[in-house]
Design an enzyme around this catalytic site. Structure first.
Site, short mmCIF file in Angstrom:
data_model
loop_
_atom_site.label_atom_id
_atom_site.label_comp_id
_atom_site.label_asym_id
_atom_site.label_seq_id
_atom_site.Cartn_x
_atom_site.Cartn_y
_atom_site.Cartn_z
N ARG A 28 -8.70 36.91 44.18
CA ARG A 28 -8.25 35.97 45.21
C ARG A 28 -7.87 34.61 44.63
O ARG A 28 -6.98 33.93 45.14
CB ARG A 28 -9.36 35.81 46.25
CG ARG A 28 -8.96 34.98 47.43
CD ARG A 28 -9.99 34.85 48.54
NE ARG A 28 -11.31 35.33 48.26
CZ ARG A 28 -12.43 34.67 48.60
NH1 ARG A 28 -12.34 33.49 49.20
NH2 ARG A 28 -13.61 35.18 48.37
N TYR A 66 0.83 -1.21 0.00
CA TYR A 66 0.00 0.00 0.00
C TYR A 66 0.87 1.26 0.00
O TYR A 66 1.83 1.38 0.76
CB TYR A 66 -0.92 0.03 1.22
CG TYR A 66 -1.65 1.36 1.35
CD1 TYR A 66 -2.68 1.68 0.47
CD2 TYR A 66 -1.26 2.30 2.29
CE1 TYR A 66 -3.31 2.91 0.54
CE2 TYR A 66 -1.90 3.53 2.38
CZ TYR A 66 -2.91 3.84 1.50
OH TYR A 66 -3.53 5.05 1.56
N PHE A 77 -1.12 9.13 11.13
CA PHE A 77 -1.59 10.41 10.59
C PHE A 77 -2.83 10.92 11.30
O PHE A 77 -3.27 12.06 11.07
CB PHE A 77 -1.89 10.27 9.10
CG PHE A 77 -2.74 9.07 8.76
CD1 PHE A 77 -4.00 8.89 9.31
CD2 PHE A 77 -2.27 8.10 7.88
CE1 PHE A 77 -4.78 7.79 9.00
CE2 PHE A 77 -3.04 6.99 7.56
CZ PHE A 77 -4.31 6.84 8.13
N HIS A 79 -5.39 16.17 -4.46
CA HIS A 79 -5.63 16.53 -3.06
C HIS A 79 -5.47 18.03 -2.79
O HIS A 79 -5.69 18.48 -1.67
CB HIS A 79 -4.69 15.74 -2.15
CG HIS A 79 -5.09 14.30 -1.98
ND1 HIS A 79 -5.20 13.44 -3.04
CD2 HIS A 79 -5.42 13.59 -0.87
CE1 HIS A 79 -5.56 12.24 -2.59
NE2 HIS A 79 -5.72 12.31 -1.28
N ASN A 135 0.59 12.77 3.81
CA ASN A 135 0.24 12.23 5.11
C ASN A 135 1.02 12.97 6.19
O ASN A 135 2.12 13.45 5.97
CB ASN A 135 0.59 10.74 5.18
CG ASN A 135 -0.49 9.84 4.63
OD1 ASN A 135 -0.28 8.64 4.58
ND2 ASN A 135 -1.63 10.38 4.25
N GLU A 194 -12.36 6.22 5.75
CA GLU A 194 -11.84 7.08 6.81
C GLU A 194 -13.04 7.54 7.63
O GLU A 194 -13.56 8.65 7.46
CB GLU A 194 -11.05 8.22 6.18
CG GLU A 194 -9.81 7.68 5.46
CD GLU A 194 -9.37 8.51 4.27
OE1 GLU A 194 -9.91 9.62 4.08
OE2 GLU A 194 -8.49 8.05 3.54
N TYR A 220 -13.33 36.54 43.71
CA TYR A 220 -12.58 35.39 43.19
C TYR A 220 -11.61 35.78 42.08
O TYR A 220 -10.55 35.18 41.93
CB TYR A 220 -13.56 34.34 42.63
CG TYR A 220 -14.35 33.57 43.65
CD1 TYR A 220 -14.14 33.74 45.01
CD2 TYR A 220 -15.31 32.66 43.24
CE1 TYR A 220 -14.88 33.03 45.94
CE2 TYR A 220 -16.05 31.94 44.16
CZ TYR A 220 -15.83 32.13 45.51
OH TYR A 220 -16.56 31.41 46.41
#
Length: 513
Positions: free
Chosen positions: A288, A59, A333, A89, A201, A418, A285
């Site tokens: 403090r 792969y 990734f 991409h 990636n 995915e 607060y």
């Protein structure tokens, strides 16, 4: 470790410090790679070449990607496969990422690839560092990554420049990817097996954005502690809640560190000893509980710093190549660690701003502060800081909305291959807006607190607080009557993110410790 000089850094992949990452982000610095990394890259490259030569099916080397992982690609089309991967991409959108973030992306991508698990040529890492050194910065759209399978779209825009496509800024001027490569004396790469995938990636975009958020959060954290000290002095509050014994009795590290920093900042003040019997029993607060609230924020920042330093040094592409020749597909990734820490940075930034806005409100209320209403003597005719507090409230509310977690959001992609993603990239990117909002809030508080101190200057605060008071007065004048305040607010925002802070504050901060 990272070997460093004033203007250069030698990166040792896997061991680059947070301080070094901050220096890369803060200003251009000449980067080089430790020679030991080259042998590791060459070894993994040889493994990939052996797989190609033996026509094994692995792969990412000679298959399609994602849902197409089972499609074997012919040897003669492997270069086309990698080029098409980068081009297909490159689908980012939105404004380009800031130059300082892109510089950090280039550096962290180089660090990751140089770990020797990616199977790419060392020359590609050399090119990434050459781009950073020459201020050749790929134009990377900010939006389009879900923070899993790597920051695919933004990293594709970076990789486009390496193959002579896309665009880059060369010393601020936008040019084509081919011209950008020529500017560093290189021809565009023809990518070999796995090289395009290794470039796309990885978590470098989400990690760099989160680091930028962390560094900004450190600045507003320090500014908020200074502003809190100014506010305490302005209202003649008590320093007793900062007694070390209180915080040691609880044992929270951040709380102990913040109380110590406040004590150091106020050491030598003549204001606190001047009102031992003033009748004030307890401060609100927001005064403090500064150690408890800001200490919890500090603990979150330290945790985020640890995770992001690891991630900036990580091998996070897929598949990974190992020294025994194994090539293993996994999921490094997936940016879930980055997504989680981006969310906790967001929580810290929201709280830093929220408690600052409450101190500002306290300063403006004469019933609580003992100061003139809205910090102006001739009130009624003058509104003083009334509407500046409205601005702070608006930004506090905005940050509270932005602090909603991103990491619990997931939409499946790639035909459900995915099916769970981190959304780390948005989670990290939104930190920039949050830090800016917090810097405005803290800046307004500090300006108002300085105004409050002006109503009684018979006694001086500590040397460190007086130093910050003087720095504020160099930026903004005392408010005698209403004037155009937007310019002053911007000046104080810059004070909150740009001031060189005293040592007691720097010692608290993850990237300075």
């Amino acid at each position: 470790m990272t070997k460093a000089t004033t203007s250069s850094l030698t990166l040792v992949p896997g061991h680059v410090s947070l301080a070094a990452l901050r220096s890369i982000y803060t200003a251009p610095v000449q980067l080089s790679l430790d020679p030991s990394a080259r042998a590791l890259m060459q070894a993994s490259l040889a493994t990939v070449q052996r797989i190609v030569d033996e026509d094994q099916v692995v792969y990412g080397i000679n298959t399609g990607f994602g849902k197409l992982a089972s499609t074997k690609i012919a040897h003669e089309r492997l270069a086309e496969l990698q080029r098409n991967l980068v081009l297909s991409h490159s689908v980012g959108t939105g404004d380009a990422l800031a130059d300082d973030v892109v510089r950090l992306i280039l550096a962290t991508k180089a660090i990751s690839l140089a770990r020797g698990h990616s199977g790419i040529r060392p020359e590609i890492v050399d090119a990434l560092l050459a781009m950073a050194n020459a201020n050749v910065l790929p134009l990377i759209p900010a939006k389009g990554s879900v923070g899993a399978s790597g920051d695919l779209a933004p990293l594709a825009h970076l990789a486009c420049v390496l193959i002579g496509e896309g665009q880059a800024k060369v010393n601020g001027v936008v040019v084509s990817g081919a011209d950008a490569m020529r500017s560093i004396g290189l021809a565009p790469f023809v990518l070999g097996p796995k090289e395009g995938l290794a470039l796309l990636n990885g978590t470098q975009v989400s990690t760099s954005l989160a680091l930028a958020g962390l560094f900004g959060a450190e600045s507003v954290f320090a500014a908020a502690l200074v502003a809190g000290c100014l506010s305490l002095e302005a209202i003649k509050g008590s320093v007793k809640p900062f007694d070390a014994r209180i915080h040691e009795a609880r044992g929270q590290a951040g709380q102990i560190a913040v109380a110590a920093a406040v004590r150091a900042l106020l050491d030598g003040s003549a204001i606190d000893p001047s009102h031992p019997h003033c009748g004030r029993v307890q401060d609100p607060y927001s005064i403090r509980c500064v150690p408890q609230v800001m200490g919890a924020c500090l603990d979150n920042l330290h945790h985020a710093a640890r995770v992001l330093t690891i991630e900036a040094n990580a091998a996070s592409d897929n598949p990974l190549v190992f020294d025994n020749g194994d090539v293993i597909s996994g999921g490094n990734f997936h940016a879930e660690p980055v997504a989680f820490v981006a969310d906790i940075i967001a929580l810290a930034v929201a709280e830093i701003g929220a408690i600052s806005e409450r101190r500002l409100s306290l300063l403006l209320d004469p019933g609580l502060s003992g100061l003139p209403a809205f910090l102006i003597r001739d009130s009624g005719v003058n509104s003083g800081f009334m509407i500046a507090q409205v601005t702070a409230a608006a930004l506090a509310a905005e940050n509270q909305c932005l602090a909603n977690p991103s990491s619990v959001t997931s939409l499946p992609t790639s035909a459900n291959q995915e099916d769970h993603v981190s959304m780390a990239t948005y989670g990290a990117r939104r930190l920039g807006d949050m830090v800016r909002n917090a810097a405005v809030m803290v800046g307004i508080e500090a300006m108002a607190a300085a105004q409050g101190m002006e109503f009684d200057r018979a006694l001086k605060s500590s040397p460190l607080v007086e130093e910050q008071f003087a720095a504020i007065r160099q930026r903004v004048a005392y408010l005698e009557q209403d004037r155009f305040l937007a310019t002053d607010i911007e000046a104080m925002r810059e004070w909150a993110i740009q001031t060189p802070w005293p040592a007691p504050l720097l010692q608290c901060l993850p990237s300075h410790a």
